[in-house]
Scaffold this active site. Structure first.
Site, PDB file in Angstrom:
ATOM      1  N   GLY A 197       2.811  61.223   1.498  1.00 11.76           N
ATOM      2  CA  GLY A 197       4.045  61.955   1.800  1.00 11.76           C
ATOM      3  C   GLY A 197       5.082  61.888   0.697  1.00 11.76           C
ATOM      4  N   GLY A 220       4.710  63.640  -2.292  1.00 10.85           N
ATOM      5  CA  GLY A 220       4.586  64.775  -3.205  1.00 10.85           C
ATOM      6  C   GLY A 220       3.623  64.510  -4.350  1.00 10.85           C
ATOM      7  N   SER A 272       0.313  64.582  -3.781  1.00  9.86           N
ATOM      8  CA  SER A 272      -0.918  65.240  -3.327  1.00  9.86           C
ATOM      9  C   SER A 272      -1.959  64.289  -2.765  1.00  9.86           C
ATOM     10  CB  SER A 272      -1.537  66.082  -4.458  1.00  9.86           C
ATOM     11  OG  SER A 272      -0.700  67.147  -4.733  1.00  9.86           O
ATOM     12  N   SER A 306      -2.914  64.481   0.189  1.00  4.82           N
ATOM     13  CA  SER A 306      -3.775  65.298   1.053  1.00  4.82           C
ATOM     14  C   SER A 306      -4.864  65.997   0.246  1.00  4.82           C
ATOM     15  CB  SER A 306      -2.954  66.298   1.864  1.00  4.82           C
ATOM     16  OG  SER A 306      -2.007  66.935   1.060  1.00  4.82           O
ATOM     17  N   ASP A 345      -2.921  71.767  -6.369  1.00  5.45           N
ATOM     18  CA  ASP A 345      -3.200  70.354  -6.101  1.00  5.45           C
ATOM     19  C   ASP A 345      -4.703  70.072  -6.037  1.00  5.45           C
ATOM     20  OD1 ASP A 345      -0.470  70.435  -5.872  1.00  5.45           O
ATOM     21  OD2 ASP A 345      -0.447  70.255  -3.690  1.00  5.45           O
TER      22      ASP A 345
HETATM   23  C1  GLA Z   1       2.968  71.870  -3.222  1.00  7.30           C
HETATM   24  C2  GLA Z   1       1.810  72.841  -2.990  1.00  7.30           C
HETATM   25  C3  GLA Z   1       1.347  73.432  -4.315  1.00  7.30           C
HETATM   26  C4  GLA Z   1       2.528  74.025  -5.102  1.00  7.30           C
HETATM   27  C5  GLA Z   1       3.679  73.024  -5.192  1.00  7.30           C
HETATM   28  C6  GLA Z   1       4.922  73.613  -5.801  1.00  7.30           C
HETATM   29  O1  GLA Z   1       2.518  70.758  -3.954  1.00  7.30           O
HETATM   30  O2  GLA Z   1       0.738  72.183  -2.371  1.00  7.30           O
HETATM   31  O3  GLA Z   1       0.355  74.398  -4.081  1.00  7.30           O
HETATM   32  O4  GLA Z   1       2.944  75.232  -4.528  1.00  7.30           O
HETATM   33  O5  GLA Z   1       4.025  72.518  -3.903  1.00  7.30           O
HETATM   34  O6  GLA Z   1       4.718  73.888  -7.149  1.00  7.30           O
END
Ligand code: GLA
Length: 385
Positions: free
Chosen positions: A121, A123, A125, A127, A176
């Site tokens: 959580g 940012g 990634s 997930s 991601d």
């Molecule tokens: C999240 C989304 C990505 C991208 C970013 C913003 O991480 O999963 O696909 O859109 O936000 O750049």
């Protein structure tokens, strides 16, 4: 937890030996934010924090996954995959199984222990890392046990993205999963999110990517994300373009007044950000770290002022970082609304930067930051044990 410890965990949980280890990394995006779903350009790198699955195929079509982070277990039959409650980690694994079967892959069940060291959580990634690690585990478990699935690279990333879009129900772009699949040690990955053409770009030597987790909750992230997507689509429609990717800076400036003010500000971010990614790739190739840093700074300011997805905590990190000697640039990374910021800093000054954050950030925000120095790392893989 390292692989040896996960193997021991597996043996204890399932009373047999694991046969494979599958892994996939989290990511930071160096520049190119909110451009992927506009068919644009991004420049992320995979980080040295993985989700790892130690597993062994089963003779039936059942998946049992035990989480070493949470101590719970998820089980599902490949014949009938149902969603667990909202927010359950196993939905990423279920979603991958679902889309792989839809795409025609014959899956075999497996037992596994899953362990994530990508902060959840934040940012970074986590997930996408679970999705890609599960996909690798299914690949390793093999089609009907006869051979590993032929599944990797961009195709694997697209399937993992579909799992997130269609099964989990999060409308993310391709970035991601793509970087988690195709990252390479020592490199950033320049991705054209329309054609999915990509190019590895060596990271400059002598600089550190410092990641700062603001420890602030990411409230409203999903609804605000979808709202931004809709605003971009509206801008493209009004300008008669398939996507904002197709609108040049010059055309935009000529026709900007055709858009309502708010929509124009959103579009401005995306259109200039796409150009910044191209400029940043050129700067990396020319080893012009100072220019790269300036573009990072512009990217943040645009996300803060035009796209309005930053937060006071992210802005605080960025302001503190920019005041430290040896910092080339700093910006929020990922979707925003909380999460992490990154700074590009001379190796010799990374300690001073970490210290400045540790000291000034709590004073300004009342929150404790988490600071990681991240190294560009390899994308998803699996091997036999
Ligand atoms: C999240 C989304 C990505 C991208 C970013 C913003 O991480 O999963 O696909 O859109 O936000 O750049």
């Amino acid at each position: 937890m390292n692989v040896t410890e996960l193997v021991a965990h597996f043996e204890q949980a399932f009373g047999r030996q694991p046969a494979f280890v599958a892994r996939a990394p989290g990511r930071v995006n160096l520049i190119g934010e909110h451009t992927d779903y506009n068919d644009g350009f991004v420049l992320p790198m995979a980080i040295d924090r993985d989700v790892t699955i130690v597993g062994a195929p089963r003779d039936d079509r059942v998946v049992r996954l035990r989480s070493a982070n949470f101590g719970d277990e998820a089980g599902f039959a490949l014949e009938r995959i149902e969603k667990a409650h909202d927010g359950a980690w196993s939905n990423y694994a279920r979603g991958v199984a679902h889309v792989l079967q839809q795409a025609g892959f014959a899956l075999r069940g497996f037992d596994g222990v899953i362990y994530g060291e990508v902060p959840i959580g934040s940012g970074l990634s986590s997930s996408a890392a679970i999705e890609m690690a599960t996909l690798m585990a299914f690949t390793a478990a093999g089609a009907d046990g006869s051979a590993p699935l032929a599944l990797a690279g961009a195709q694997a990333a697209r399937l993992a993205q579909r799992a997130e879009n269609e099964f989990v129900g999060v409308n993310c772009g391709i970035m991601d999963q793509f970087i988690s699949s195709l990252g390479k040690a020592g490199h950033a990955l320049f991705i054209d999110c329309r054609s999915l053409a990509y190019e590895l770009t060596p990271m400059p030597r002598g600089v550190t990517v410092l990641v700062v987790d603001t420890s602030a909750p990411r409230s409203l992230a999903a609804s605000a994300y979808n709202e931004r997507r809709a605003q971009c689509e509206q801008a493209a429609r009004t300008l008669g373009a398939p996507a904002l990717r197709d609108v040049s800076v010059e055309t935009f400036e000529q026709r900007r007044s055709e858009l309502p003010d708010l929509i124009a500000r959103r579009a401005a971010h995306v259109i200039y950000e796409n150009q910044r990614v191209l400029d940043a790739v050129a700067a990396l190739r020319a080893n012009d770290v100072a220019m790269f840093g300036r573009l990072m700074n512009q990217s943040h300011d645009s996300l803060r002022d035009w796209y309005e997805v930053s937060s006071k905590e992210l802005d605080a990190v960025v302001e503190i970082a920019r005041g430290v000697p040896g910092v080339y640039g700093a910006r929020m990374t990922g979707a925003g609304f909380g999460g992490c910021a990154i700074a590009l800093v001379d190796d010799a000054q990374a300690g001073a930067l970490a210290q400045a954050i540790a000291c000034d950030y709590p004073r300004r925000t009342g929150r404790e930051p988490k600071v990681y120095a991240c190294v560009a790392s390899d994308g998803a893989s699996w091997s036999t044990l």
